[in-house]
Write a protein that holds these residues in place. Sequence first.
Motif, PDB file in Angstrom:
ATOM      1  N   GLU A  38       0.873  -1.171   0.000  1.00 35.61           N
ATOM      2  CA  GLU A  38       0.000   0.000   0.000  1.00 35.61           C
ATOM      3  C   GLU A  38       0.911   1.223   0.000  1.00 35.61           C
ATOM      4  O   GLU A  38       1.409   1.645   1.053  1.00 35.61           O
ATOM      5  CB  GLU A  38      -0.925  -0.004   1.222  1.00 35.61           C
ATOM      6  CG  GLU A  38      -1.822   1.221   1.339  1.00 35.61           C
ATOM      7  CD  GLU A  38      -2.415   1.618  -0.003  1.00 35.61           C
ATOM      8  OE1 GLU A  38      -2.119   2.737  -0.456  1.00 35.61           O
ATOM      9  OE2 GLU A  38      -3.148   0.799  -0.601  1.00 35.61           O
ATOM     10  N   LYS A  39       1.129   1.759  -1.203  1.00 34.58           N
ATOM     11  CA  LYS A  39       2.154   2.783  -1.369  1.00 34.58           C
ATOM     12  C   LYS A  39       1.768   4.134  -0.766  1.00 34.58           C
ATOM     13  O   LYS A  39       2.632   4.998  -0.590  1.00 34.58           O
ATOM     14  CB  LYS A  39       2.488   2.959  -2.854  1.00 34.58           C
ATOM     15  CG  LYS A  39       1.351   3.549  -3.691  1.00 34.58           C
ATOM     16  CD  LYS A  39       1.773   3.659  -5.154  1.00 34.58           C
ATOM     17  CE  LYS A  39       0.649   4.213  -6.020  1.00 34.58           C
ATOM     18  NZ  LYS A  39       1.064   4.264  -7.450  1.00 34.58           N
ATOM     19  N   HIS A  40       0.493   4.323  -0.461  1.00 37.30           N
ATOM     20  CA  HIS A  40       0.060   5.603   0.098  1.00 37.30           C
ATOM     21  C   HIS A  40       0.314   5.714   1.596  1.00 37.30           C
ATOM     22  O   HIS A  40       0.070   6.771   2.180  1.00 37.30           O
ATOM     23  CB  HIS A  40      -1.429   5.813  -0.178  1.00 37.30           C
ATOM     24  CG  HIS A  40      -1.779   5.714  -1.637  1.00 37.30           C
ATOM     25  ND1 HIS A  40      -2.304   4.559  -2.189  1.00 37.30           N
ATOM     26  CD2 HIS A  40      -1.656   6.586  -2.649  1.00 37.30           C
ATOM     27  CE1 HIS A  40      -2.512   4.744  -3.482  1.00 37.30           C
ATOM     28  NE2 HIS A  40      -2.119   5.962  -3.788  1.00 37.30           N
ATOM     29  N   VAL A  41       0.765   4.609   2.210  1.00 36.48           N
ATOM     30  CA  VAL A  41       1.047   4.606   3.652  1.00 36.48           C
ATOM     31  C   VAL A  41       2.435   4.005   3.850  1.00 36.48           C
ATOM     32  O   VAL A  41       2.707   2.893   3.384  1.00 36.48           O
ATOM     33  CB  VAL A  41       0.011   3.782   4.443  1.00 36.48           C
ATOM     34  CG1 VAL A  41       0.241   3.948   5.954  1.00 36.48           C
ATOM     35  CG2 VAL A  41      -1.416   4.183   4.080  1.00 36.48           C
ATOM     36  N   GLU A  42       3.304   4.724   4.557  1.00 34.21           N
ATOM     37  CA  GLU A  42       4.667   4.244   4.781  1.00 34.21           C
ATOM     38  C   GLU A  42       4.969   4.116   6.273  1.00 34.21           C
ATOM     39  O   GLU A  42       4.407   4.833   7.097  1.00 34.21           O
ATOM     40  CB  GLU A  42       5.684   5.187   4.142  1.00 34.21           C
ATOM     41  CG  GLU A  42       5.650   5.182   2.623  1.00 34.21           C
ATOM     42  CD  GLU A  42       6.801   5.974   2.018  1.00 34.21           C
ATOM     43  OE1 GLU A  42       7.468   6.746   2.757  1.00 34.21           O
ATOM     44  OE2 GLU A  42       7.050   5.816   0.806  1.00 34.21           O
ATOM     45  N   TRP A  43       5.825   3.156   6.548  1.00 36.07           N
ATOM     46  CA  TRP A  43       6.362   2.958   7.886  1.00 36.07           C
ATOM     47  C   TRP A  43       7.871   2.817   7.733  1.00 36.07           C
ATOM     48  O   TRP A  43       8.350   1.988   6.956  1.00 36.07           O
ATOM     49  CB  TRP A  43       5.767   1.710   8.528  1.00 36.07           C
ATOM     50  CG  TRP A  43       6.312   1.371   9.888  1.00 36.07           C
ATOM     51  CD1 TRP A  43       6.161   2.104  11.018  1.00 36.07           C
ATOM     52  CD2 TRP A  43       7.081   0.216  10.248  1.00 36.07           C
ATOM     53  NE1 TRP A  43       6.801   1.483  12.084  1.00 36.07           N
ATOM     54  CE2 TRP A  43       7.369   0.316  11.628  1.00 36.07           C
ATOM     55  CE3 TRP A  43       7.561  -0.887   9.536  1.00 36.07           C
ATOM     56  CZ2 TRP A  43       8.110  -0.640  12.310  1.00 36.07           C
ATOM     57  CZ3 TRP A  43       8.291  -1.843  10.212  1.00 36.07           C
ATOM     58  CH2 TRP A  43       8.563  -1.723  11.594  1.00 36.07           C
ATOM     59  N   ARG A  44       8.602   3.663   8.412  1.00 36.84           N
ATOM     60  CA  ARG A  44      10.066   3.676   8.298  1.00 36.84           C
ATOM     61  C   ARG A  44      10.498   3.803   6.840  1.00 36.84           C
ATOM     62  O   ARG A  44      11.369   3.082   6.349  1.00 36.84           O
ATOM     63  CB  ARG A  44      10.673   2.434   8.947  1.00 36.84           C
ATOM     64  CG  ARG A  44      10.452   2.385  10.460  1.00 36.84           C
ATOM     65  CD  ARG A  44      11.139   1.188  11.102  1.00 36.84           C
ATOM     66  NE  ARG A  44      10.984   1.235  12.552  1.00 36.84           N
ATOM     67  CZ  ARG A  44      11.414   0.277  13.374  1.00 36.84           C
ATOM     68  NH1 ARG A  44      12.002  -0.813  12.878  1.00 36.84           N
ATOM     69  NH2 ARG A  44      11.238   0.387  14.670  1.00 36.84           N
ATOM     70  N   ASP A  45       9.828   4.699   6.126  1.00 43.80           N
ATOM     71  CA  ASP A  45      10.153   5.044   4.728  1.00 43.80           C
ATOM     72  C   ASP A  45       9.925   3.911   3.736  1.00 43.80           C
ATOM     73  O   ASP A  45      10.489   3.907   2.646  1.00 43.80           O
ATOM     74  CB  ASP A  45      11.617   5.523   4.611  1.00 43.80           C
ATOM     75  CG  ASP A  45      11.876   6.761   5.449  1.00 43.80           C
ATOM     76  OD1 ASP A  45      10.995   7.650   5.467  1.00 43.80           O
ATOM     77  OD2 ASP A  45      12.941   6.837   6.082  1.00 43.80           O
ATOM     78  N   ARG A  46       9.084   2.956   4.108  1.00 42.35           N
ATOM     79  CA  ARG A  46       8.740   1.872   3.185  1.00 42.35           C
ATOM     80  C   ARG A  46       7.225   1.688   3.148  1.00 42.35           C
ATOM     81  O   ARG A  46       6.547   1.834   4.165  1.00 42.35           O
ATOM     82  CB  ARG A  46       9.391   0.552   3.618  1.00 42.35           C
ATOM     83  CG  ARG A  46      10.908   0.528   3.477  1.00 42.35           C
ATOM     84  CD  ARG A  46      11.436  -0.879   3.674  1.00 42.35           C
ATOM     85  NE  ARG A  46      10.897  -1.805   2.685  1.00 42.35           N
ATOM     86  CZ  ARG A  46      11.083  -3.125   2.729  1.00 42.35           C
ATOM     87  NH1 ARG A  46      11.768  -3.665   3.724  1.00 42.35           N
ATOM     88  NH2 ARG A  46      10.576  -3.896   1.788  1.00 42.35           N
ATOM     89  N   ALA A  47       6.716   1.359   1.970  1.00 47.75           N
ATOM     90  CA  ALA A  47       5.283   1.099   1.834  1.00 47.75           C
ATOM     91  C   ALA A  47       4.894  -0.081   2.719  1.00 47.75           C
ATOM     92  O   ALA A  47       5.632  -1.064   2.834  1.00 47.75           O
ATOM     93  CB  ALA A  47       4.942   0.811   0.377  1.00 47.75           C
ATOM     94  N   ILE A  48       3.732   0.008   3.336  1.00 47.96           N
ATOM     95  CA  ILE A  48       3.288  -1.067   4.223  1.00 47.96           C
ATOM     96  C   ILE A  48       2.615  -2.179   3.407  1.00 47.96           C
ATOM     97  O   ILE A  48       2.204  -1.970   2.261  1.00 47.96           O
ATOM     98  CB  ILE A  48       2.318  -0.541   5.304  1.00 47.96           C
ATOM     99  CG1 ILE A  48       0.973  -0.127   4.683  1.00 47.96           C
ATOM    100  CG2 ILE A  48       2.935   0.619   6.077  1.00 47.96           C
ATOM    101  CD1 ILE A  48      -0.116   0.157   5.703  1.00 47.96           C
ATOM    102  N   PRO A  49       2.468  -3.381   3.951  1.00 44.60           N
ATOM    103  CA  PRO A  49       1.751  -4.455   3.245  1.00 44.60           C
ATOM    104  C   PRO A  49       0.277  -4.082   3.020  1.00 44.60           C
ATOM    105  O   PRO A  49      -0.426  -3.680   3.950  1.00 44.60           O
ATOM    106  CB  PRO A  49       1.871  -5.644   4.208  1.00 44.60           C
ATOM    107  CG  PRO A  49       3.072  -5.357   5.045  1.00 44.60           C
ATOM    108  CD  PRO A  49       3.089  -3.872   5.210  1.00 44.60           C
TER     109      PRO A  49
END
Length: 532
Positions: free
Chosen positions: A173-184
Amino acid sequence: MTDSVISSTLTFSQPFTHAEKQLLTPEAIDFLHSLVARFAPERDRLLKAREQRQQRYDQGALPGFDSETASIRENAWQVRPIPELLHDRRVEITGPPDRKMVINALNANVKVFMADFEDSLAPTWQKLVDGQLALRDAVKGTLSFTSEAGKIYQLRSDPALLMCRVRGLHLDEKHVEWRDRAIPGGLFDFALYLFHNVDALLEKGHGPWFYLPKTEHASEVAWWREIFRFSEDRLDLPRGTIKATVLIETLPAVFQMDEILWELRDHVVGLNCGRWDYIFSYIKTLGQHGERILPDRQQISMDQPFLDAYSRLLIKTCHRRGALAMGGMSALIPSKDEERNAWVMQKVREDKAREAANGHDGTWVAHPGLADIAMAEFNRQLGDRPNQLHVSREQDNPITAERLLLPCRGKRTEAGMRANIRVALQYLESWISGNGCVPIDGLMEDAATAEIARTSIWQWIHHRQILSDGRLVTAALFEQLLDEELHALQHSLGEERFRHGRFADAAALMAQITTDDELVPFLTLPGYRLLP
C-alpha cells in the motif's frame, strides 16, 4: 489540507478529507501501526522464501509434498468447528467493494458476498477508502446508493453474509509508509475492516470473516494466524473469533493443503479452488519447464485431468479435516443476445453441476444473473443438507504429484494468441485507469485471467513454440499481433474513447512484461506504478 499526513507512527501521502477522517481515526491508525510494526518484517522474509523456491523450480525442481510434514498429512485431526452461520455457503458472489455493486451482490440470490480488495480492484486510494466505508455502511445496514438517473439502491432486510478478501502478500500500500517503506496492502485492508466492523458484526451474530489470497506455503498462513491472534488479544475477542477461507490458487499451495489447515486450524473454515489464478500459477511456477506448456486458454477447462485432480484433492483434504471445500469462479456473464445467452447458461450449468457432483460445498459466480443457475445445481445435489462434508472421496485413487503436474494437451493457435492479447491489453488499460473488473468478450475478466493471457504468450515465446499453422512464436510475432489488435481496438471503440484511454501505456506495459527475459511474477506490480 493538501500535504501528506504524518501520524506519530505512519506516514500517509494522501490528504485527509472527510472520508479519510471517518476511516483513519487516531485509534484505527494506532491499531494499523501495531500490526505493521509487528508483522511487516516477517512479510519480507516470506516473500524472500517465495523467491528462493521459485529459483529452485526455475533450475528444474518440481513442487511436491513435503516429506518433513508427512505426520501432519497422515495423522487424524480436525479444524475448530465451523460457526453455524457458515455451514451453508452453496453460492457466493464476488466483486469489488463499489457501493452499487455491494448492494446488488448482497441482495442477490446467494449465501455470501466476498468484497474483493484484491484481483477485481485497482487499488487507487479513493477506491480503497470508499470501499472500506461502503463495507462499514453495509455492516450497519445503512448502505444506499443513488444513480445519476435518480434510481435508489438499498439493502434488502436479509442480505447475504459478508466476507472481505484482503490483498495478497506481495502487494504494497504505497500511500502509507512505515520507516520510509510502503506497508503491506493486506494489513491495511485487514486492519481497517476488522477495527471498524467487528463490534457491529458480532452484535448481529456474524463475525469478521476473511478470504486470504495467493498463499503459496503454510508458513504464510502461520503469519496470518499470528496476526489474527494478536488482533483478537488487542481487541479483547475470544480466540477463534476471526475466521478465514484460504484460496488454493497457486500450484505450490496444492501440495500444502493439510499443512495450511493445520497452521490455521483455530480460524480456518474452508479452502477455495481459485481456478484462474491456479492456471496462471501453473504457468508461472513451471515457466522454465518446456515440457509442461499449456495450450490456448479456451481449451483449459476443469475437466482437464490436472485441474480435476486439484478439485478432488481439495475436497478430500477439506472434508477429512472438517473444513468446507469451495468451488471456483465461472467467468461467463449473461448476454443480451438470446442465442449467446442460452449457450452461457448451459456452460455455467454444466460447470456448477460438475463441482456439486465432485463434492464441493459451494461455488462462485461473478454476476447476479448466474446466481439462480448455480443455486439450482447445488440445491439439486445438496437437498436439505447445508453442505457436503459427508463426501469423503475415499474411493478415489491416490492423487499423486505427477497427476497434479500433468499438463493438458491442446493446440496453440493464432486465434488463441490474439484472444490473449485482447484480454490482457484491455484489462491492463482498465486497471491502470482505476477499474479492476472488466467484461471482455463475454467474460468477466480480473487480474487472474489477464495473468493467464500474458504468461501464456511469454512461455510460448520463451520456449519457441510452434502455432498450429506452423509459425514460430517469437517476440516479433507477438509485437506484430499486439500492434494489429491495438489498431483493431481503436477502430471498434472509436477515436474519442481510444484517445481518452490509456491504451498506449497498456500496450507498452504488456510488450515489456511479455518479452522480458525474466517472467514478471505479477502484472499488478509494474501496473501499480502507473496508478495514482
